[in-house]
Design an enzyme around this catalytic site. Sequence first.
Site, PDB file in Angstrom:
ATOM      1  N   GLY A   1      -4.435 -11.381  -7.683  1.00 50.39           N
ATOM      2  CA  GLY A   1      -5.202 -10.304  -7.035  1.00 50.39           C
ATOM      3  C   GLY A   1      -4.347  -8.975  -7.195  1.00 50.39           C
TER       4      GLY A   1
ATOM      5  CG  ASN B   1     -10.896  -1.872   1.803  1.00 51.56           C
ATOM      6  OD1 ASN B   1     -11.645  -0.938   1.881  1.00 51.56           O
ATOM      7  ND2 ASN B   1     -10.083  -2.250   0.794  1.00 51.56           N
TER       8      ASN B   1
ATOM      9  CE  LYS C   1      -8.947  -6.168   4.371  1.00 55.09           C
ATOM     10  NZ  LYS C   1      -9.285  -6.801   3.172  1.00 55.09           N
TER      11      LYS C   1
ATOM     12  CB  SER D   1      -1.122   0.009   1.374  1.00 45.32           C
ATOM     13  OG  SER D   1      -2.136  -0.702   1.103  1.00 45.32           O
TER      14      SER D   1
ATOM     15  N   GLY E   1     -15.201 -20.310  -1.570  1.00 48.98           N
ATOM     16  CA  GLY E   1     -15.002 -19.814  -0.008  1.00 48.98           C
ATOM     17  C   GLY E   1     -16.057 -18.961   0.550  1.00 48.98           C
TER      18      GLY E   1
ATOM     19  CG  ASP F   1     -11.030  -5.613   0.415  1.00 48.70           C
ATOM     20  OD1 ASP F   1     -10.165  -5.142  -0.301  1.00 48.70           O
ATOM     21  OD2 ASP F   1     -10.976  -6.047   1.327  1.00 48.70           O
TER      22      ASP F   1
HETATM   23  P1  ATR Z   1     -10.410 -14.646   4.731  1.00 45.80           P
HETATM   24  O1  ATR Z   1     -10.844 -13.087   5.228  1.00 45.80           O
HETATM   25  O2  ATR Z   1      -9.312 -14.779   3.873  1.00 45.80           O
HETATM   26  O3  ATR Z   1     -11.621 -14.892   3.599  1.00 45.80           O
HETATM   27  P2  ATR Z   1     -11.456 -16.488   6.617  1.00 45.80           P
HETATM   28  O4  ATR Z   1     -12.633 -15.531   6.867  1.00 45.80           O
HETATM   29  O5  ATR Z   1     -10.808 -17.057   7.758  1.00 45.80           O
HETATM   30  O6  ATR Z   1     -10.512 -15.577   5.583  1.00 45.80           O
HETATM   31  O7  ATR Z   1     -11.960 -17.718   5.359  1.00 45.80           O
HETATM   32  C1  ATR Z   1     -11.395 -18.373   4.754  1.00 45.80           C
HETATM   33  C2  ATR Z   1     -11.962 -19.073   4.000  1.00 45.80           C
HETATM   34  O8  ATR Z   1     -11.217 -20.073   3.027  1.00 45.80           O
HETATM   35  C3  ATR Z   1     -13.058 -19.895   4.360  1.00 45.80           C
HETATM   36  O9  ATR Z   1     -14.075 -20.028   3.274  1.00 45.80           O
HETATM   37  C4  ATR Z   1     -12.574 -21.518   4.468  1.00 45.80           C
HETATM   38  O10 ATR Z   1     -13.497 -22.657   4.258  1.00 45.80           O
HETATM   39  P3  ATR Z   1     -14.288 -23.024   5.596  1.00 45.80           P
HETATM   40  O11 ATR Z   1     -15.195 -21.952   5.893  1.00 45.80           O
HETATM   41  O12 ATR Z   1     -14.773 -24.340   5.006  1.00 45.80           O
HETATM   42  O13 ATR Z   1     -13.078 -23.452   6.700  1.00 45.80           O
HETATM   43  C5  ATR Z   1     -11.645 -21.369   3.318  1.00 45.80           C
HETATM   44  N1  ATR Z   1     -10.717 -22.530   3.462  1.00 45.80           N
HETATM   45  C6  ATR Z   1      -9.411 -22.297   3.978  1.00 45.80           C
HETATM   46  N2  ATR Z   1      -8.538 -23.205   3.584  1.00 45.80           N
HETATM   47  C7  ATR Z   1      -9.223 -23.928   2.578  1.00 45.80           C
HETATM   48  C8  ATR Z   1      -8.906 -25.135   1.896  1.00 45.80           C
HETATM   49  N3  ATR Z   1      -7.762 -25.847   2.158  1.00 45.80           N
HETATM   50  N4  ATR Z   1      -9.654 -25.735   1.019  1.00 45.80           N
HETATM   51  C9  ATR Z   1     -10.922 -25.057   1.004  1.00 45.80           C
HETATM   52  N5  ATR Z   1     -11.227 -23.739   1.528  1.00 45.80           N
HETATM   53  C10 ATR Z   1     -10.273 -23.411   2.528  1.00 45.80           C
END
Ligand code: ATR
Length: 290
Positions: free
Chosen positions: A256, A104, A83, A34, A144, A119
């Site tokens: 990204g 953000n 955040k 940033s 996700g 974002d």
């Molecule tokens: P962020 O702010 O980066 O989105 P987060 O809120 O902790 O971080 O969310 C992480 C996301 O990545 C979640 O959707 C998580 O899935 P779960 O809710 O089922 O845990 C997903 N995630 C993390 N590691 C993963 C993996 N190895 N395979 C699939 N999904 C994953």
Amino acid sequence: MLETAAPGSPGQPASRRPTDLYAVIGNPIGFSKSPYIHRTFAQATGQQMDYSAIEGPLGGFAGAVDAFRAAGGLGLNITAPFKLDAFAYATEGSERARLAGAANALKFDGARVLAENFDGVGLVRDVTHNLNAPLQGKRVLLLGAGGAARGALLPFLAQAPAELLIANRSLDKAHALAAIGAGQGRVRGCGYDELAGQTFDLVFNATSASLRAELPPVPASVFAPDCLAYELAYGKGLTPFLRLAKNAGVRQLADGVGMLAEQAAEAFKWWRGVRPDTRAVIAGLTVPLV
Ligand code: ATR
């Protein structure tokens, strides 16, 4: 009576005006791009401002922001893990910040603290404008259901895709996120097992899996011909997700970097009233996807 200009007001000679202060706050913060992005924007648009990086203490976000404001700070970018704290700190939030429950960017105006979340709009701008891949009428898959996916939800639906499917390991989170978008477009939550036999025109990896070099359990068959595969993480090169897409024959791969630059440009415009061109920053930060 003699009128004296307030500090920082346009009436004061530039040389005597205190510099307008902005910063990014996160923990850790050492790798943040940033400062580079905003200093480049400031130089290109002729804005007199200073932009630094603050490592906020874990559990001490509010105190760090109070100190920045007391020093005259006008705005902050917020990165992990603050955040949600930033949104809670604000006195007013935009609709997208409220729906994401996360900010953000913050803007300080006396006692008012305004929260924004750029974002999702930054991501959409990168996809539709820089990558020339409209979402309208397309089948879109979002992997996700955490914070990153949440930020993308409403900006995606505003583009009127034919369908937005949110796949997540924890099914309840996928359904809960889809429920937030219900009424704004065709959106559904599902588990990864439901993806077999389905194809999509745009596939976004908004999981945090790539940060640990993991692959979400997505079948290689989801990529339609001429699909765009987009990794929301930045600077990780060919992540397991992008490698899966590449091996499946996907030609349009993106990470990204454009999203990062575009959300920054939105914040810059919100603070300064000028929207900078992002091309130089994107070129400067692009890491080859190999
Ligand atoms: P962020 O702010 O980066 O989105 P987060 O809120 O902790 O971080 O969310 C992480 C996301 O990545 C979640 O959707 C998580 O899935 P779960 O809710 O089922 O845990 C997903 N995630 C993390 N590691 C993963 C993996 N190895 N395979 C699939 N999904 C994953």
